[in-house]
Design a protein around this motif. Structure first.
Motif, PDB file in Angstrom:
ATOM      1  N   ARG A  22     -36.133 -31.541 -13.036  1.00 51.94           N
ATOM      2  CA  ARG A  22     -35.347 -32.605 -12.960  1.00 51.94           C
ATOM      3  C   ARG A  22     -34.898 -33.060 -14.391  1.00 51.94           C
ATOM      4  O   ARG A  22     -35.869 -32.805 -15.297  1.00 51.94           O
ATOM      5  CB  ARG A  22     -35.761 -33.888 -12.250  1.00 51.94           C
TER       6      ARG A  22
ATOM      7  N   ALA B 296     -27.444 -36.614 -14.247  1.00 45.31           N
ATOM      8  CA  ALA B 296     -29.011 -36.007 -13.631  1.00 45.31           C
ATOM      9  C   ALA B 296     -28.811 -34.814 -12.873  1.00 45.31           C
ATOM     10  O   ALA B 296     -27.719 -34.276 -12.478  1.00 45.31           O
ATOM     11  CB  ALA B 296     -29.751 -37.293 -12.896  1.00 45.31           C
ATOM     12  N   THR B 297     -29.687 -34.117 -12.989  1.00 43.88           N
ATOM     13  CA  THR B 297     -29.778 -32.567 -12.346  1.00 43.88           C
ATOM     14  C   THR B 297     -30.969 -32.471 -11.659  1.00 43.88           C
ATOM     15  O   THR B 297     -31.999 -32.798 -12.073  1.00 43.88           O
ATOM     16  CB  THR B 297     -29.677 -31.599 -13.286  1.00 43.88           C
ATOM     17  N   ILE B 298     -31.049 -31.922 -10.465  1.00 42.39           N
ATOM     18  CA  ILE B 298     -32.337 -31.397  -9.871  1.00 42.39           C
ATOM     19  C   ILE B 298     -31.942 -29.941  -9.171  1.00 42.39           C
ATOM     20  O   ILE B 298     -30.995 -29.624  -8.731  1.00 42.39           O
ATOM     21  CB  ILE B 298     -32.720 -32.115  -8.552  1.00 42.39           C
TER      22      ILE B 298
ATOM     23  N   TYR C 192     -32.370 -35.591 -17.082  1.00 37.93           N
ATOM     24  CA  TYR C 192     -31.523 -36.678 -17.140  1.00 37.93           C
ATOM     25  C   TYR C 192     -31.085 -36.892 -18.553  1.00 37.93           C
ATOM     26  O   TYR C 192     -31.428 -36.430 -19.660  1.00 37.93           O
ATOM     27  CB  TYR C 192     -32.467 -38.058 -16.997  1.00 37.93           C
TER      28      TYR C 192
ATOM     29  N   ASP D 233     -26.148 -31.897  -9.206  1.00 41.78           N
ATOM     30  CA  ASP D 233     -25.977 -32.915 -10.349  1.00 41.78           C
ATOM     31  C   ASP D 233     -25.342 -34.364  -9.964  1.00 41.78           C
ATOM     32  O   ASP D 233     -24.413 -34.193  -8.906  1.00 41.78           O
ATOM     33  CB  ASP D 233     -25.056 -32.116 -11.555  1.00 41.78           C
TER      34      ASP D 233
ATOM     35  N   THR E 155     -33.626 -41.848 -11.217  1.00 35.70           N
ATOM     36  CA  THR E 155     -34.291 -40.924 -10.566  1.00 35.70           C
ATOM     37  C   THR E 155     -33.489 -40.118  -9.430  1.00 35.70           C
ATOM     38  O   THR E 155     -32.847 -40.779  -8.552  1.00 35.70           O
ATOM     39  CB  THR E 155     -35.535 -41.555  -9.874  1.00 35.70           C
ATOM     40  N   ILE E 156     -33.590 -38.746  -9.628  1.00 31.60           N
ATOM     41  CA  ILE E 156     -32.912 -38.000  -8.796  1.00 31.60           C
ATOM     42  C   ILE E 156     -33.807 -37.204  -7.681  1.00 31.60           C
ATOM     43  O   ILE E 156     -34.992 -36.815  -8.283  1.00 31.60           O
ATOM     44  CB  ILE E 156     -32.010 -36.844  -9.514  1.00 31.60           C
ATOM     45  N   SER E 157     -33.361 -37.208  -6.506  1.00 35.66           N
ATOM     46  CA  SER E 157     -34.308 -36.346  -5.624  1.00 35.66           C
ATOM     47  C   SER E 157     -33.532 -35.777  -4.627  1.00 35.66           C
ATOM     48  O   SER E 157     -32.527 -36.163  -4.480  1.00 35.66           O
ATOM     49  CB  SER E 157     -35.467 -37.634  -5.052  1.00 35.66           C
TER      50      SER E 157
END
Length: 119
Positions: free
Chosen positions: A57, A49-51, A59, A35, A68-70
């Motif tokens: 994903r 944000a979390t992935i 937000y 996160d 944008t999380i990656s």
């Protein structure tokens, strides 16, 4: 143990972009989610944000469509691309890793990176 080091923060004008990185080291193969949080002066820490390990994903409403999380496949690095930045995005941004072991779940924080948006 997992160590997290964030970078990429700085001072940008409103409308600009930044890309934050969080480099993970140590026993990263047990990470199942990561996160990004942020904390502004005088405010509570906020999940941004979390992935997860399956690529899901999510937000915060305040950043949807702008952030944008990656991550890379091996959980070595997680990124937060931040576009169309606003003054209210000013905060310390922190990386958070969640791990699962036979003995339980353990979570880790990075030290944070400062993001300042000038209006």
């Amino acid at each position: 143990q997992v160590q997290l080091v964030e970078s990429g923060g700085g001072l940008v004008q409103s409308g600009g972009s930044l890309r934050l990185s969080c480099v993970a080291s140590g026993t990263t193969f047990n990470i199942y989610a990561m996160d990004w949080y942020r904390q502004a002066p005088g405010k509570q820490r906020e999940l941004v944000a979390t992935i997860t390990s399956d690529g899901s994903r999510s937000y915060a409403d305040s950043v949807k469509g702008r952030f944008t999380i990656s991550r890379d496949t091996a959980w070595n690095t997680v990124y937060l691309q931040m576009d169309n930045l606003k003054a209210e995005d000013t905060a310390v941004y922190l990386c958070y890793a969640r791990t699962s072991w036979d003995t339980g779940e353990y979570d880790y924080w990075g030290q944070g990176t400062q993001v300042t948006i000038s209006s």
